[in-house]
Motif scaffolding. Structure first.
Motif, short mmCIF file in Angstrom:
data_model
loop_
_atom_site.label_atom_id
_atom_site.label_comp_id
_atom_site.label_asym_id
_atom_site.label_seq_id
_atom_site.Cartn_x
_atom_site.Cartn_y
_atom_site.Cartn_z
N ASP A 55 15.38 -5.05 -34.92
CA ASP A 55 16.37 -5.32 -35.96
C ASP A 55 17.13 -6.59 -35.60
N HIS A 56 18.42 -6.66 -35.93
CA HIS A 56 19.19 -7.88 -35.66
C HIS A 56 19.24 -8.21 -34.17
N LEU A 57 19.12 -7.20 -33.34
CA LEU A 57 19.21 -7.40 -31.90
C LEU A 57 17.83 -7.52 -31.25
N ALA A 58 16.92 -8.13 -31.97
CA ALA A 58 15.54 -8.29 -31.49
C ALA A 58 15.44 -8.90 -30.09
N PRO A 59 16.24 -9.94 -29.74
CA PRO A 59 16.10 -10.51 -28.40
C PRO A 59 16.40 -9.53 -27.28
N GLU A 81 8.47 -14.70 -24.85
CA GLU A 81 7.15 -15.32 -25.06
C GLU A 81 7.15 -16.19 -26.30
N LEU A 82 7.75 -15.69 -27.38
CA LEU A 82 7.81 -16.46 -28.61
C LEU A 82 8.55 -17.78 -28.38
N VAL A 83 9.69 -17.72 -27.72
CA VAL A 83 10.46 -18.93 -27.44
C VAL A 83 9.66 -19.89 -26.57
N ALA A 84 9.06 -19.37 -25.51
CA ALA A 84 8.32 -20.22 -24.59
C ALA A 84 7.14 -20.90 -25.28
N ARG A 85 6.41 -20.16 -26.07
CA ARG A 85 5.24 -20.75 -26.75
C ARG A 85 5.67 -21.77 -27.80
N PHE A 86 6.70 -21.44 -28.56
CA PHE A 86 7.14 -22.38 -29.60
C PHE A 86 7.66 -23.68 -28.97
N ASN A 109 25.67 -15.20 -18.89
CA ASN A 109 24.80 -14.33 -18.10
C ASN A 109 24.00 -13.34 -18.95
N SER A 110 24.21 -13.37 -20.26
CA SER A 110 23.55 -12.41 -21.14
C SER A 110 22.05 -12.64 -21.26
N TRP A 111 21.60 -13.83 -20.86
CA TRP A 111 20.21 -14.19 -21.06
C TRP A 111 19.42 -14.25 -19.76
N VAL A 112 19.94 -13.60 -18.72
CA VAL A 112 19.28 -13.68 -17.41
C VAL A 112 17.87 -13.12 -17.45
N ARG A 113 17.68 -12.03 -18.18
CA ARG A 113 16.33 -11.43 -18.25
C ARG A 113 15.36 -12.38 -18.96
N HIS A 114 15.83 -13.09 -19.97
CA HIS A 114 15.00 -14.09 -20.63
C HIS A 114 14.82 -15.32 -19.73
N GLU A 115 15.89 -15.68 -19.06
CA GLU A 115 15.87 -16.86 -18.19
C GLU A 115 14.77 -16.76 -17.15
N ARG A 116 14.59 -15.58 -16.57
CA ARG A 116 13.56 -15.41 -15.55
C ARG A 116 12.18 -15.73 -16.08
N ARG A 117 11.97 -15.48 -17.37
CA ARG A 117 10.68 -15.75 -17.98
C ARG A 117 10.56 -17.20 -18.46
N LEU A 118 11.66 -17.72 -19.02
CA LEU A 118 11.64 -19.05 -19.64
C LEU A 118 11.71 -20.19 -18.63
N ALA A 119 12.26 -19.92 -17.45
CA ALA A 119 12.43 -20.99 -16.47
C ALA A 119 11.10 -21.46 -15.90
N GLU A 120 10.02 -20.81 -16.25
CA GLU A 120 8.72 -21.33 -15.82
C GLU A 120 8.38 -22.64 -16.54
N ILE A 121 8.86 -22.80 -17.77
CA ILE A 121 8.47 -23.98 -18.55
C ILE A 121 9.57 -25.02 -18.67
#
Length: 321
Positions: free
Chosen positions: A278-282, A291-296, A66-78
């Motif tokens: 820093d190390h916790l960039a995500p 956005e970087l993940v989705a575009r790549f 569940n740690s990636w829910v905020r990213h999931e909302r953005r990435l699940a478009e693609i």
């Protein structure tokens, strides 16, 4: 690398997302699996109309599905987005230290077979990056694109000594001391004025550790023992697939020069750093990282994003005879 918090409790994200939200919410399901007797659970966010291969995210040490829910909302478009509590992590079964990266990579392979996903784009963050590389080495045909975050070829030189000390501190209840040290190891305190949301992330990191229950602490200690008991990185062939190695420009745990060295040895790799992170960039730059993940992963225009430094590329593929 021993990435810490799950960061499943979102703070307000001050950055306007550049990756638009899906027009309809993805259908989220959970699947309980077993591998060699160990129970574990994956989370699957399935959009109505994915445009690329499924996206599998392997998070850091104590990050859960569940740690990636905020990213999931953005990435699940693609793409269909898969996150997982592997054996030994989250609320999955405890995993003894005798099982290392090979076992965990095999568990991911079992998961993908169970989900009927013959080819995926794979994101590995820190500890998850070590598992992702092992999976790519053992099952190269599974990988479409590979993104490694906060990953280096070796653990910090003092890590074995630190693990021994942490084990004893847990036994004697010195949890506050460990929490304070985690903050100094994982965040760029000396560059606080240059890192987005650093104070909030540091507070959350500390609180996450101190709020851990007995089961979580037991798994955390075993995880760190696992890191020093098994190979972290192996110089085995990697598949010649598009690979992006990235970390925050102020990362002190896996410094940019170490991540760059990793990228320079891969068959078809690119390297960049995320500004003001820093190390916790995500976690510090959620919208930008998504956005970087989705575009790549969708072969979009990702080389000139203004929140990243210029991209370096390496092509070490053998020249055909």
């Amino acid at each position: 690398m021993p990435e810490r918090p799950s960061f499943s409790s979102p703070d307000t994200d001050p950055v306007t997302p550049r990756v638009p939200h899906a027009r309809s919410e993805p259908r989220v399901t959970e699947r309980e699996l077993r591998y060699r007797g160990y129970r574990f659970t994956c989370r699957v966010a399935q959009p109505e109309h994915p445009t690329t291969e499924p996206l599998v995210i392997l998070g850091g040490s104590s990050q859960d599905r569940n740690s990636w829910v905020r990213h999931e909302r953005r990435l699940a478009e693609i793409a269909c987005v898969v996150t997982v509590d592997l054996p030994g992590y989250g609320d999955s079964d405890f995993l003894p230290v005798e099982h290392g990266m090979d076992f965990l990579a095999a568990a991911v392979h079992h998961m993908l077979a169970s989900l009927e996903m013959p080819r995926v784009n794979l994101v590995g963050a820190c500890f998850g990056g070590a598992i992702a590389m092992r999976l790519a080495q053992q099952h190269p045909s599974l990988i479409g694109r590979l993104l490694l975050v906060g990953m280096a070829r070796q653990l910090p030189r003092d890590y074995a000594e630190v693990v021994d000390r942490w084990r004893e501190q847990v036994k004697t209840g010195q949890l506050t001391d460990i929490a304070d040290e985690l903050v100094t190891r994982f965040t760029a305190a000396s560059g606080a004025e240059h890192v987005r949301r650093l104070s909030a992330v540091a507070r959350f990191l500390r609180r996450e550790f101190l709020d851990m229950d007995e089961d979580g602490l037991t798994k955390w200690v075993e995880h760190n023992e696992r890191l020093v008991a098994h190979d972290w990185y192996r110089t085995e062939p990697m598949p010649p697939v598009p690979t992006l190695v990235v970390t925050g420009e102020h990362d002190i745990l896996t410094p940019p020069e170490e991540s760059r060295a990793l990228a320079a040895g891969l068959p078809l790799a690119h390297f960049t750093t995320i500004r003001e992170a820093d190390h916790l960039a995500p976690v510090e730059r959620v919208a930008e990282f998504a956005e970087l993940v989705a575009r790549f992963c969708s072969e979009g225009q990702w080389h000139d994003l203004d929140f990243c430094h210029p991209v370096e590329s390496f092509d070490n593929r053998p020249v055909p005879a």
